[in-house]
Design an enzyme around this catalytic site. Structure first.
Site, PDB file in Angstrom:
ATOM      1  N   CYS A  55     -17.648 -71.533  69.386  1.00  0.00           N
ATOM      2  CA  CYS A  55     -17.416 -72.511  70.447  1.00  0.00           C
ATOM      3  C   CYS A  55     -18.754 -73.103  70.922  1.00  0.00           C
ATOM      4  O   CYS A  55     -19.398 -73.846  70.194  1.00  0.00           O
ATOM      5  CB  CYS A  55     -16.619 -71.876  71.592  1.00  0.00           C
ATOM      6  SG  CYS A  55     -15.856 -73.080  72.701  1.00  0.00           S
TER       7      CYS A  55
ATOM      8  N   HIS B 267     -11.793 -69.539  68.923  1.00  0.00           N
ATOM      9  CA  HIS B 267     -12.211 -68.192  69.341  1.00  0.00           C
ATOM     10  C   HIS B 267     -11.565 -67.140  68.442  1.00  0.00           C
ATOM     11  O   HIS B 267     -10.426 -66.727  68.678  1.00  0.00           O
ATOM     12  CB  HIS B 267     -11.834 -67.943  70.809  1.00  0.00           C
ATOM     13  CG  HIS B 267     -12.693 -68.687  71.772  1.00  0.00           C
ATOM     14  ND1 HIS B 267     -13.893 -68.184  72.243  1.00  0.00           N
ATOM     15  CD2 HIS B 267     -12.550 -69.916  72.328  1.00  0.00           C
ATOM     16  CE1 HIS B 267     -14.447 -69.066  73.061  1.00  0.00           C
ATOM     17  NE2 HIS B 267     -13.653 -70.129  73.132  1.00  0.00           N
TER      18      HIS B 267
ATOM     19  N   GLU C 286     -12.241 -64.071  68.339  1.00  0.00           N
ATOM     20  CA  GLU C 286     -12.247 -62.747  68.967  1.00  0.00           C
ATOM     21  C   GLU C 286     -10.974 -62.446  69.758  1.00  0.00           C
ATOM     22  O   GLU C 286     -10.702 -61.286  70.077  1.00  0.00           O
ATOM     23  CB  GLU C 286     -13.473 -62.593  69.886  1.00  0.00           C
ATOM     24  CG  GLU C 286     -13.472 -63.457  71.135  1.00  0.00           C
ATOM     25  CD  GLU C 286     -14.057 -64.851  70.941  1.00  0.00           C
ATOM     26  OE1 GLU C 286     -14.536 -65.425  71.931  1.00  0.00           O
ATOM     27  OE2 GLU C 286     -14.019 -65.371  69.806  1.00  0.00           O
TER      28      GLU C 286
ATOM     29  N   SER D 253     -13.861 -35.474  86.451  1.00  0.00           N
ATOM     30  CA  SER D 253     -12.844 -36.072  87.316  1.00  0.00           C
ATOM     31  C   SER D 253     -11.434 -35.894  86.778  1.00  0.00           C
ATOM     32  O   SER D 253     -10.464 -36.029  87.513  1.00  0.00           O
ATOM     33  CB  SER D 253     -13.126 -37.569  87.481  1.00  0.00           C
ATOM     34  OG  SER D 253     -12.887 -38.252  86.258  1.00  0.00           O
TER      35      SER D 253
ATOM     36  N   GLY E 274     -10.474 -37.950  84.450  1.00  0.00           N
ATOM     37  CA  GLY E 274     -10.274 -39.227  83.786  1.00  0.00           C
ATOM     38  C   GLY E 274     -10.733 -39.161  82.334  1.00  0.00           C
ATOM     39  O   GLY E 274     -11.373 -38.191  81.905  1.00  0.00           O
TER      40      GLY E 274
ATOM     41  N   ASP F  88     -13.045 -40.876  80.589  1.00  0.00           N
ATOM     42  CA  ASP F  88     -14.475 -40.936  80.274  1.00  0.00           C
ATOM     43  C   ASP F  88     -15.185 -39.611  80.531  1.00  0.00           C
ATOM     44  O   ASP F  88     -15.911 -39.101  79.666  1.00  0.00           O
ATOM     45  CB  ASP F  88     -15.142 -42.065  81.066  1.00  0.00           C
ATOM     46  CG  ASP F  88     -14.523 -43.419  80.772  1.00  0.00           C
ATOM     47  OD1 ASP F  88     -13.948 -43.584  79.682  1.00  0.00           O
ATOM     48  OD2 ASP F  88     -14.596 -44.311  81.639  1.00  0.00           O
TER      49      ASP F  88
ATOM     50  N   SER G 297     -13.844 -36.713  80.819  1.00  0.00           N
ATOM     51  CA  SER G 297     -13.246 -35.664  79.978  1.00  0.00           C
ATOM     52  C   SER G 297     -13.827 -35.689  78.569  1.00  0.00           C
ATOM     53  O   SER G 297     -14.175 -34.643  78.003  1.00  0.00           O
ATOM     54  CB  SER G 297     -11.727 -35.835  79.923  1.00  0.00           C
ATOM     55  OG  SER G 297     -11.145 -35.674  81.197  1.00  0.00           O
TER      56      SER G 297
END
Length: 520
Positions: free
Chosen positions: A86, A176, A178, A230, A232, A234, A236
């Site tokens: 683009c 685009h 992506e 936590s 969560g 990430d 973990s």
């Protein structure tokens, strides 16, 4: 494993497109390492980075405007393949003597790209029967193609939509590739990084784990590491990865702030302490958090209070581990990008992040962030490879402040208990009906308002719970999930009948934008 998985890399220069992170994710999906940097990255830094190829992103500006984003001219003389997307294609065209003008008719949305002439190897398999559906988002177009370039794609409204200079390995596309709306865009990016740039595809979950384990061992040595767990995804995955590398040198501190999901604390302890053998210190801090939050209704102030108290408690516990030298965090690549953008003024800090930049200067520990190069989907992939439970790895995002920002206004224990039970019923029903894995994020919200109801022969005056479920590929935009009426009715009935204090359930049908996904 050595650092070889970083030796083949792609550089993505960001001109401000909302889709730039998607480019990086598509490159990673091709099993090739890449990094995203601002468009004005110094040429010496680019040479030092030594990319196998460069991708120029899209952007909101016009290349002919005064002060429009540009790159150093010598970028195109580095001898590596360049793909302009683009704005990136328009910039490259103008650099080599082409012309870019406002389009007579702007293109936003779906278009059919038609093959012109003989498309080069970048477009192998991209055109089927001479055309390919693509996603457009531009108000300018290339009106004069620079010398040496050949047009290989056009649409009904734009005669120059794909160009190539095979001699110099330069390519440009106006669409685009992506985004998911360009069905064969993933193939085009894969072809660019693998065939055009010659990358072999070493960036795989197994190799990432081997590389991270080696780097953690080299970085940490015999030192002790502490990590705030936590529950969560990430933190973990970070815990499992670090434990794989250094075993008992890792101690996790799990702060139960009273704002977690139903039975979450017990689940975290079962997974890490019992099944994986990780050393976990569990701190019951519900009373401290609720006391600190008493009377506060401003969302941003609640986030700050929760974040500061978490750090205070974490510091208290870490001080007991006197020989710890490292603090581990589950920071991931989008966190790094967002924080860098906020510092440079090239991005807006919409909500304070619970992780990046949240540590006080007086904590003298060195930082260990083994996931900071990874996108969320990569984190999930290595989590499964490390043996974490599927439901833990693929659970929906949960905010750092927890239920503290899913209770509107002041946080009280009564509200948290109601919300926990309502949310658990909601998620249980989504799993049972086969919706959970189709939804990007789902959760319940507690509304601190009461409504009149009737139960049996009596009048009730109780609280309202809102249900939220969204579909999104990137969390930058999101649409509400069309939950079938019969499922809504069943969930509502269960919550009202099983959760004391609730007599009304509503379903949020707001998209992002204008609404955000979370309510606070």
């Amino acid at each position: 494993m050595s650092s070889d998985i970083h030796s083949e890399k792609i550089l993505i220069l960001d001109f401000g497109s909302q889709y730039t992170q998607l480019i990086a994710r598509r490159v990673r999906e091709a099993h090739v390492y890449c990094e995203l940097h601002p468009f004005d990255m110094d040429l010496a830094a680019i040479r030092a980075f030594a990319p196998r190829g460069i991708i120029l992103s899209g952007g909101p500006k016009s290349v002919y405007e005064e002060g429009a984003p540009a790159v150093e001219e010598a970028l195109f003389e580095l001898g590596v393949p360049v793909l302009g997307i683009c704005y990136g294609m328009q910039l490259m065209s103008r650099h080599f003597g082409g012309q870019v003008v406002p389009a007579g008719k702007r293109e936003f949305g779906h278009a059919d790209l038609l093959a012109v002439g003989t498309p080069g190897p970048l477009f192998d398999g991209f055109f089927v029967e001479g055309k390919s559906p693509v996603w457009m988002s531009h108000g300018d177009h290339v009106s004069l193609v620079p010398a040496g370039f050949q047009v290989v794609g056009e649409t009904a409204n734009a005669p120059v939509c794909a160009i190539q200079d095979l001699a110099r390995n330069l390519y440009g596309v106006q669409f685009h590739p992506e985004v998911n709306h360009t069905p064969r865009g993933e193939l085009l990016i894969d072809t660019f990084v693998r065939k055009i740039c010659g990358c072999s595809g070493q960036w795989t979950p197994g190799h990432i784990i081997d590389d991270a384990v080696s780097r953690i061992r080299a970085q940490v040595g015999n030192d002790r590491v502490i990590l705030g767990l936590s529950g969560g995804v990430d933190s973990s995955v970070a815990a499992a990865l670090i434990h794989r590398a250094i075993g008992d040198q890792l101690t996790c501190v799990f702060v139960d702030n009273g704002l977690l999901r139903l039975s979450e604390g017990d689940q975290v302890m079962a997974t890490f302490a019992e099944n994986l053998g990780v050393k976990v210190i569990r701190v019951d801090a519900e009373d401290r958090f609720l006391t600190a939050l008493a009377g506060e209704s401003d969302p941003e102030k609640k986030r700050k209070i929760i974040g500061k108290l978490f750090v205070d408690i974490f510091e208290e516990e870490s001080n007991k581990i006197t020989d710890a030298r490292w603090l581990a965090q589950g920071t991931i690549y989008p966190d790094v990008i967002e924080s860098a953008g906020a510092k440079t003024g090239k991005a807006h800090n919409i909500k304070s992040h619970h992780n990046v930049g949240g540590l006080p200067d007086y904590m003298k520990l060195k930082l260990l962030e083994p996931l900071r190069e990874l996108f969320k989907d990569e984190v999930r992939a290595i989590g499964e490879e490390l043996g974490l439970p599927h439901q833990m790895v693929w659970r929906h995002p949960f905010p750092g402040p927890g239920l503290g920002v899913r209770i509107l206004g002041e946080v009280k224990k009564e509200y948290a208990d109601i919300l926990r039970r309502a949310d658990a019923i909601y998620i249980e029903e989504l799993y049972a009906a086969g919706h959970y894995d189709k939804i990007s994020q789902a959760f319940a919200v507690f509304l601190p308002v009461k409504s009149v109801g009737v139960m049996g022969d009596g009048r009730t005056y109780e609280y309202v719970v809102a249900l939220r479920a969204v579909e999104t590929k990137d969390f930058m935009t999101a649409g509400w999930y069309p939950l079938p009426y019969e499922d809504m009715a069943r969930i509502s009935s269960r919550i009202i009948n099983e959760v004391k204090g609730v007599n009304r359930v509503v379903y949020d049908i707001s998209s992002k934008p204008p609404a955000t996904i979370e309510w606070e």
